[in-house]
Design an enzyme around this catalytic site. Structure first.
Site, PDB file in Angstrom:
ATOM      1  N   SER A   6       9.374  24.322  30.212  1.00  0.00           N
ATOM      2  CA  SER A   6       8.577  23.092  30.300  1.00  0.00           C
ATOM      3  C   SER A   6       7.206  23.376  30.916  1.00  0.00           C
ATOM      4  O   SER A   6       7.006  24.398  31.581  1.00  0.00           O
ATOM      5  CB  SER A   6       9.339  22.080  31.177  1.00  0.00           C
ATOM      6  OG  SER A   6       8.583  20.903  31.390  1.00  0.00           O
ATOM      7  N   LEU A  46       3.872  24.088  32.710  1.00  0.00           N
ATOM      8  CA  LEU A  46       2.976  25.233  32.907  1.00  0.00           C
ATOM      9  C   LEU A  46       3.626  26.536  32.440  1.00  0.00           C
ATOM     10  O   LEU A  46       2.955  27.403  31.869  1.00  0.00           O
ATOM     11  CB  LEU A  46       2.582  25.327  34.385  1.00  0.00           C
ATOM     12  CG  LEU A  46       1.985  24.050  35.008  1.00  0.00           C
ATOM     13  CD1 LEU A  46       1.560  24.314  36.458  1.00  0.00           C
ATOM     14  CD2 LEU A  46       0.814  23.528  34.200  1.00  0.00           C
ATOM     15  N   ASP A  94      15.097  29.625  32.981  1.00  0.00           N
ATOM     16  CA  ASP A  94      15.116  28.219  33.405  1.00  0.00           C
ATOM     17  C   ASP A  94      16.572  27.815  33.580  1.00  0.00           C
ATOM     18  O   ASP A  94      17.499  28.588  33.278  1.00  0.00           O
ATOM     19  CB  ASP A  94      14.418  27.348  32.341  1.00  0.00           C
ATOM     20  CG  ASP A  94      13.781  26.096  32.948  1.00  0.00           C
ATOM     21  OD1 ASP A  94      14.523  25.322  33.602  1.00  0.00           O
ATOM     22  OD2 ASP A  94      12.571  25.890  32.768  1.00  0.00           O
ATOM     23  N   ASP A 151      19.017  30.345  37.711  1.00  0.00           N
ATOM     24  CA  ASP A 151      18.461  29.518  38.785  1.00  0.00           C
ATOM     25  C   ASP A 151      17.667  30.451  39.697  1.00  0.00           C
ATOM     26  O   ASP A 151      18.211  31.434  40.218  1.00  0.00           O
ATOM     27  CB  ASP A 151      19.628  28.856  39.549  1.00  0.00           C
ATOM     28  CG  ASP A 151      19.143  27.933  40.655  1.00  0.00           C
ATOM     29  OD1 ASP A 151      18.052  28.165  41.217  1.00  0.00           O
ATOM     30  OD2 ASP A 151      19.890  26.989  40.975  1.00  0.00           O
ATOM     31  N   VAL A 152      16.393  30.158  39.911  1.00  0.00           N
ATOM     32  CA  VAL A 152      15.542  31.075  40.689  1.00  0.00           C
ATOM     33  C   VAL A 152      15.967  31.193  42.157  1.00  0.00           C
ATOM     34  O   VAL A 152      15.538  32.118  42.843  1.00  0.00           O
ATOM     35  CB  VAL A 152      14.045  30.692  40.627  1.00  0.00           C
ATOM     36  CG1 VAL A 152      13.506  30.871  39.226  1.00  0.00           C
ATOM     37  CG2 VAL A 152      13.805  29.286  41.146  1.00  0.00           C
ATOM     38  N   CYS A 174       6.909  29.876  37.610  1.00  0.00           N
ATOM     39  CA  CYS A 174       6.475  28.464  37.572  1.00  0.00           C
ATOM     40  C   CYS A 174       7.570  27.506  38.015  1.00  0.00           C
ATOM     41  O   CYS A 174       7.285  26.321  38.243  1.00  0.00           O
ATOM     42  CB  CYS A 174       6.037  28.077  36.165  1.00  0.00           C
ATOM     43  SG  CYS A 174       4.588  28.962  35.597  1.00  0.00           S
ATOM     44  N   TYR A 192       6.867  19.705  50.234  1.00  0.00           N
ATOM     45  CA  TYR A 192       6.148  20.367  49.133  1.00  0.00           C
ATOM     46  C   TYR A 192       4.972  21.176  49.698  1.00  0.00           C
ATOM     47  O   TYR A 192       4.773  22.340  49.359  1.00  0.00           O
ATOM     48  CB  TYR A 192       5.678  19.290  48.153  1.00  0.00           C
ATOM     49  CG  TYR A 192       5.108  19.803  46.864  1.00  0.00           C
ATOM     50  CD1 TYR A 192       5.930  20.422  45.918  1.00  0.00           C
ATOM     51  CD2 TYR A 192       3.762  19.655  46.557  1.00  0.00           C
ATOM     52  CE1 TYR A 192       5.413  20.882  44.714  1.00  0.00           C
ATOM     53  CE2 TYR A 192       3.235  20.107  45.358  1.00  0.00           C
ATOM     54  CZ  TYR A 192       4.062  20.719  44.445  1.00  0.00           C
ATOM     55  OH  TYR A 192       3.547  21.174  43.252  1.00  0.00           O
ATOM     56  N   LYS A 247       4.504  25.205  49.501  1.00  0.00           N
ATOM     57  CA  LYS A 247       3.391  25.777  48.740  1.00  0.00           C
ATOM     58  C   LYS A 247       2.434  26.559  49.657  1.00  0.00           C
ATOM     59  O   LYS A 247       1.863  27.564  49.252  1.00  0.00           O
ATOM     60  CB  LYS A 247       2.652  24.667  47.973  1.00  0.00           C
ATOM     61  CG  LYS A 247       3.518  23.987  46.899  1.00  0.00           C
ATOM     62  CD  LYS A 247       3.990  24.962  45.825  1.00  0.00           C
ATOM     63  CE  LYS A 247       4.628  24.262  44.645  1.00  0.00           C
ATOM     64  NZ  LYS A 247       5.055  25.179  43.569  1.00  0.00           N
ATOM     65  N   THR A 271       1.451  17.793  32.660  1.00  0.00           N
ATOM     66  CA  THR A 271       2.755  18.307  32.230  1.00  0.00           C
ATOM     67  C   THR A 271       3.705  17.117  32.012  1.00  0.00           C
ATOM     68  O   THR A 271       3.337  15.980  32.305  1.00  0.00           O
ATOM     69  CB  THR A 271       3.334  19.253  33.297  1.00  0.00           C
ATOM     70  OG1 THR A 271       3.558  18.511  34.486  1.00  0.00           O
ATOM     71  CG2 THR A 271       2.404  20.421  33.587  1.00  0.00           C
TER      72      THR A 271
HETATM   73  N1  LIG Z   1       2.004  19.622  37.048  1.00  0.00           N
HETATM   74  C1  LIG Z   1       1.192  19.622  38.093  1.00  0.00           C
HETATM   75  O1  LIG Z   1       0.289  18.773  38.231  1.00  0.00           O
HETATM   76  C2  LIG Z   1       1.340  20.688  39.162  1.00  0.00           C
HETATM   77  C3  LIG Z   1       0.363  20.742  40.164  1.00  0.00           C
HETATM   78  C4  LIG Z   1       0.475  21.716  41.158  1.00  0.00           C
HETATM   79  C5  LIG Z   1       1.536  22.599  41.148  1.00  0.00           C
HETATM   80  N2  LIG Z   1       2.474  22.515  40.165  1.00  0.00           N
HETATM   81  C6  LIG Z   1       3.569  23.481  40.214  1.00  0.00           C
HETATM   82  O2  LIG Z   1       3.669  24.131  38.973  1.00  0.00           O
HETATM   83  C7  LIG Z   1       5.022  24.505  38.732  1.00  0.00           C
HETATM   84  C8  LIG Z   1       5.438  24.018  37.355  1.00  0.00           C
HETATM   85  O3  LIG Z   1       5.273  22.622  37.308  1.00  0.00           O
HETATM   86  P1  LIG Z   1       5.354  21.799  35.931  1.00  0.00           P
HETATM   87  O4  LIG Z   1       4.442  20.627  36.104  1.00  0.00           O
HETATM   88  O5  LIG Z   1       5.191  22.719  34.789  1.00  0.00           O
HETATM   89  O6  LIG Z   1       6.825  21.240  36.052  1.00  0.00           O
HETATM   90  P2  LIG Z   1       7.932  20.983  34.932  1.00  0.00           P
HETATM   91  O7  LIG Z   1       8.897  20.047  35.581  1.00  0.00           O
HETATM   92  O8  LIG Z   1       7.312  20.599  33.628  1.00  0.00           O
HETATM   93  O9  LIG Z   1       8.609  22.424  34.767  1.00  0.00           O
HETATM   94  C9  LIG Z   1       9.324  23.027  35.810  1.00  0.00           C
HETATM   95  C10 LIG Z   1      10.470  23.801  35.193  1.00  0.00           C
HETATM   96  O10 LIG Z   1      11.144  24.472  36.270  1.00  0.00           O
HETATM   97  C11 LIG Z   1      12.520  24.423  35.986  1.00  0.00           C
HETATM   98  N3  LIG Z   1      13.296  24.604  37.215  1.00  0.00           N
HETATM   99  C12 LIG Z   1      13.461  23.712  38.221  1.00  0.00           C
HETATM  100  N4  LIG Z   1      14.265  24.216  39.158  1.00  0.00           N
HETATM  101  C13 LIG Z   1      14.621  25.458  38.738  1.00  0.00           C
HETATM  102  C14 LIG Z   1      15.447  26.482  39.273  1.00  0.00           C
HETATM  103  N5  LIG Z   1      16.077  26.322  40.435  1.00  0.00           N
HETATM  104  N6  LIG Z   1      15.592  27.624  38.568  1.00  0.00           N
HETATM  105  C15 LIG Z   1      14.966  27.783  37.376  1.00  0.00           C
HETATM  106  N7  LIG Z   1      14.172  26.855  36.824  1.00  0.00           N
HETATM  107  C16 LIG Z   1      14.007  25.707  37.486  1.00  0.00           C
HETATM  108  C17 LIG Z   1      12.738  23.060  35.364  1.00  0.00           C
HETATM  109  O11 LIG Z   1      13.964  22.997  34.630  1.00  0.00           O
HETATM  110  C18 LIG Z   1      11.502  22.923  34.476  1.00  0.00           C
HETATM  111  O12 LIG Z   1      11.730  23.406  33.167  1.00  0.00           O
HETATM  112  C19 LIG Z   1       5.832  23.938  39.894  1.00  0.00           C
HETATM  113  O13 LIG Z   1       6.011  24.953  40.861  1.00  0.00           O
HETATM  114  C20 LIG Z   1       4.933  22.851  40.450  1.00  0.00           C
HETATM  115  O14 LIG Z   1       5.167  22.622  41.824  1.00  0.00           O
HETATM  116  C21 LIG Z   1       2.404  21.577  39.176  1.00  0.00           C
END
Ligand SMILES: NC(=O)c1ccc[n+]([C@@H]2O[C@H](COP(=O)([O-])OP(=O)(O)OC[C@H]3O[C@@H](n4cnc5c(N)ncnc54)[C@H](O)[C@@H]3O)[C@@H](O)[C@H]2O)c1
Length: 254
Positions: free
Chosen positions: A15, A17, A36, A59-60, A85, A160, A164, A195
């Site tokens: 999903s 990023l 994932d 699971d990470v 990510c 969070y 981070k 996203t």
């Molecule tokens: N979207 C934003 O605006 C934004 C801004 C700053 C930081 N981020 C960071 O970017 C990263 C990705 O965010 P995104 O918006 O793409 O989110 P998203 O929810 O679209 O994707 C995150 C993915 O991580 C997977 N995931 C969750 N827990 C997991 C685990 N324990 N093991 C394996 N996979 C797991 C989920 O199933 C999902 O597919 C995150 O770390 C988020 O904190 C996002």
């Protein structure tokens, strides 16, 4: 690092990023393992990306499961990079409206997922990459994902922000730690990226968020994250640094 012909793992690759980064890497001629959760859209995403993509559920935060997912990725060739990510937030106040203290369990959940998950990705990714001979002077690279909340956490973001900020703090230490192995470590701190999480918000909320970004006045695209992640992998002189990707956004307190 040459992307074409190399093998990479992208966590959270089903999903947002992670998926956008996987698409960029595939377009650049790489093989990509999407790591994932088993219940994610990873299978569908991998089949959409084509033959050089595979879904390796894991699971990470899990030592054994994540190591197994990386080992499966490595069956396609020497692992040269991890773009990490996988992550999420959980809203939490120090005190709720009645003055009750915030949940320790919720704080721990987010620290475990984002910070301990990043350490797990670093240590197990590095162990896999260190097995192989360097190519053009390097064995591999890891790209971690923080957030601008590491610097300007908003009210309700305390777990969070803490997780981070921990990732930002680890970046130079990890880069120094892995220097002797020829493995680089950088972090991207995204602002507000469009996203699936944000797609669920009402249009007026999305517009308000976009208007808060100085220039360009819009949400970031997942592909802009993917573009930077691929550049970090390719640019051998980028190391130990966190790069904000945010259109000059500085978050307000709420
Ligand atoms: N979207 C934003 O605006 C934004 C801004 C700053 C930081 N981020 C960071 O970017 C990263 C990705 O965010 P995104 O918006 O793409 O989110 P998203 O929810 O679209 O994707 C995150 C993915 O991580 C997977 N995931 C969750 N827990 C997991 C685990 N324990 N093991 C394996 N996979 C797991 C989920 O199933 C999902 O597919 C995150 O770390 C988020 O904190 C996002």
């Amino acid at each position: 690092m040459q992307v074409e012909g190399s093998v990479f793992a992208v966590t959270g690759g089903a999903s947002g990023l992670g998926l956008a980064t996987a698409r960029r890497l595939i377009d650049g001629g790489a093989t990509v393992a999407l790591i994932d959760l088993p219940g994610s859209d990873g299978e569908a995403a991998a089949s959409d990306l084509g033959e050089r993509a595979l879904f390796t559920p894991g699971d990470v935060t899990d030592e054994v499961g994540f190591a197994a997912a990386l080992a499966t990725a490595a069956t396609r060739g020497p692992l040269r990079g991890v773009v990490h990510c996988a992550g999420a937030g959980r809203r939490l106040r120090l005190l709720d409206k009645e003055g009750n203290p915030g949940s320790l369990e919720d704080f721990e959940f987010v620290i475990r997922l984002n910070l301990i998950g990043s350490f797990n990705a670093l240590r197990l990714g590095a162990a896999e990459m260190a097995k192989h001979e360097p190519v053009a002077g390097e064995r591999g690279a890891v790209v971690l994902t923080a957030s601008v909340a590491a610097y300007e956490g908003q009210i309700g973001q305390i777990p969070y922000t803490a997780s981070k900020a921990g990732i930002v703090g680890m970046t130079i230490t990890a880069a120094r730690d892995l220097a002797s192995k020829g493995i680089r470590v950088c972090t991207i701190a995204p602002g507000i990226m469009d996203t699936p999480l944000l797609a669920r918000l009402r249009d007026d909320v999305r517009e308000g968020l976009a208007a808060s970004v100085p220039n360009p006045q819009r949400l970031g695209t997942p592909d802009e994250y993917g573009q930077l992640a691929v550049h970090i992998l390719e640019n051998a002189y980028l190391n130990g640094e966190t790069i904000r990707l945010d259109g000059a956004l500085r978050m307000a307190p709420r």
